[in-house]
Design an enzyme around this catalytic site. Structure first.
Site, PDB file in Angstrom:
ATOM      1  N   ASP A   1       0.838  -1.208   0.000  1.00  8.58           N
ATOM      2  CA  ASP A   1       0.000   0.000   0.000  1.00  8.58           C
ATOM      3  C   ASP A   1       0.873   1.260   0.000  1.00  8.58           C
ATOM      4  OD1 ASP A   1       0.831  -0.805   2.527  1.00  8.58           O
ATOM      5  OD2 ASP A   1      -1.063  -0.376   3.543  1.00  8.58           O
TER       6      ASP A   1
ATOM      7  N   ASP B   1      -0.530  -7.504 -10.144  1.00  7.59           N
ATOM      8  CA  ASP B   1      -1.609  -7.146 -11.064  1.00  7.59           C
ATOM      9  C   ASP B   1      -2.021  -5.685 -10.829  1.00  7.59           C
ATOM     10  OD1 ASP B   1      -3.668  -7.222 -12.840  1.00  7.59           O
ATOM     11  OD2 ASP B   1      -4.887  -8.672 -11.742  1.00  7.59           O
TER      12      ASP B   1
END
Ligand SMILES: NC(=O)c1ccc[n+]([C@@H]2O[C@H](COP(=O)([O-])OP(=O)(O)OC[C@H]3O[C@@H](n4cnc5c(N)ncnc54)[C@H](O)[C@@H]3O)[C@@H](O)[C@H]2O)c1
Length: 343
Positions: free
Chosen positions: A213, A237
């Protein structure tokens, strides 16, 4: 070549034209694995299809798969994930390179500021399709999707990232995970990364770590420090779509699905973009840059460099499709690049 669905045939046609213009000694066989074929006779991959690819071909160039007429997307899953899993293409390599300042949504960044590669694990993690549902359709429904991380899988992708850094004169490898929350799965990644990083042959590479993150935030704030990022299947991804935006959008992004020494598969990062299909509007540059990655893998380095230089020139001269500020169609853009490559 598996041109596939939607804009796949248009962009791969352009890529093939450019490869041929480069003089690369490549022979193509076109396979009709696609939604069209599936709707005709129910076939996704013919029996023995993957074994044939591995036996008879050095590389596979894929356009894109996905068609609204096949809502289950089963053909795309069987063809694409089938290639990745059954041909054991464990390294998904996505170079993120800004070709021109005008393509970057961030203020004031120059091409040299966005130049890194994401190495994504490609054969396990949340994509292993392990799990199930229980009490489906009731208020007590339970859905479980397992995150599969094997020592072998984690170790080989981390080693791949370090080799990649060596081979591309990079000095920094960063691993992104969520070891703070996914303590079991990403604890394994942490242990392996630390082991590989201290090996003698990696002494000249700086190994660092960020939580995924925080990495996403940092890539948007300032992508300059990054060189090679290694991560798991799902985070890779997500991170690579974000990264594609830094280089001008999905139409510009290339990727390789690689198992060193084996038949590998190359595809643009974008999907089949159904609304653009058949309109001569799709950007062929992602597919063309993908073909350069493929030629590099095949050892045709000079041809690959010629193609990359021609794409760069097309971007500089705005000989591009509308998504990156030009006014050419797919065919015209590919033809311009092919012409540049040839002369
Ligand atoms: N590897 C693959 O084959 C792959 C990857 C992603 C999605 N898909 C499939 O593709 C279909 C469409 O998915 P999606 O809309 O989420 O993703 P998409 O990549 O097809 O499109 C996302 C957005 O990017 C734009 N875009 C994509 N490629 C472009 C190009 N070459 N030039 C200009 N603009 C481009 C599209 O117009 C759209 O606005 C779905 O069936 C999906 O499952 C396939």
């Amino acid at each position: 070549m598996v041109a596939g669905d939607g804009i796949g045939p248009e962009v791969t046609r352009g890529a093939m034209q450019v490869i041929q213009a480069s003089g690369a000694a490549v022979e193509f066989t076109e396979l009709d694995w696609s939604a069209e074929r599936y709707l005709k006779d129910g076939a996704t991959v013919p029996p023995g299809g993957f074994a044939t690819l591995e036996r008879d071909y050095d590389a596979v160039l894929v356009g894109a798969l996905g068609d609204p007429r096949v809502p289950s997307n089963i053909h795309a899953r069987e063809i694409l994930l089938g290639m990745r899993f059954q041909m054991d293409l464990y390294a998904n390599v996505r170079p993120v390179k800004l070709l021109d300042e005008s393509l970057c949504p961030l203020k004031g960044l120059q091409p040299a500021d966005v130049d890194f590669t994401v190495v994504r694990e490609n054969t396990e993690g949340l994509y292993a399709d392990v799990g199930g549902v229980f009490k489906q359709g009731t208020p007590d429904e339970v859905a479980v999707q397992e995150d599969v991380n094997t020592r072998k899988g984690v170790e080989r992708i981390i080693r791949f990232a370090f080799h990649y850094a060596h081979n591309h004169r990079r000095k920094k490898v960063l691993m992104a995970d969520k070891a703070n929350v996914m303590t079991h799965a990403h604890g394994l990644w942490q242990r392996v990364f630390k082991e590989v990083a201290v090996e003698k042959e990696n002494a000249d590479i700086t190994a660092t770590h960020m939580f995924a993150d925080a990495l996403c935030m940092q890539l948007v704030r300032d992508p300059r420090p990054f060189e090679v990022i290694v991560t798991n299947n799902m985070f890779g991804d997500l991170i690579t779509d974000l990264a594609a935006a830094l280089q001008g959008g999905l139409g510009m992004a290339a990727s390789g699905n690689i198992h060193p020494g084996k038949t590998s598969m190359f595809e643009p990062v974008h999907g089949s973009a159904p609304p653009l299909a058949g309109k001569n509007a799709a950007n062929p540059m992602g597919a063309i840059l993908t073909s350069a990655l493929m030629l590099q893998y095949l050892g045709l380095v000079e041809e690959a460099q010629k193609i990359e230089a021609a794409v760069l020139e097309a971007v500089r001269q705005k000989k591009t499709t509308q998504d990156v500020g030009g006014s050419l169609g797919t065919r015209e853009c590919a033809a311009w690049i092919a012409d540049k490559v040839q002369h």
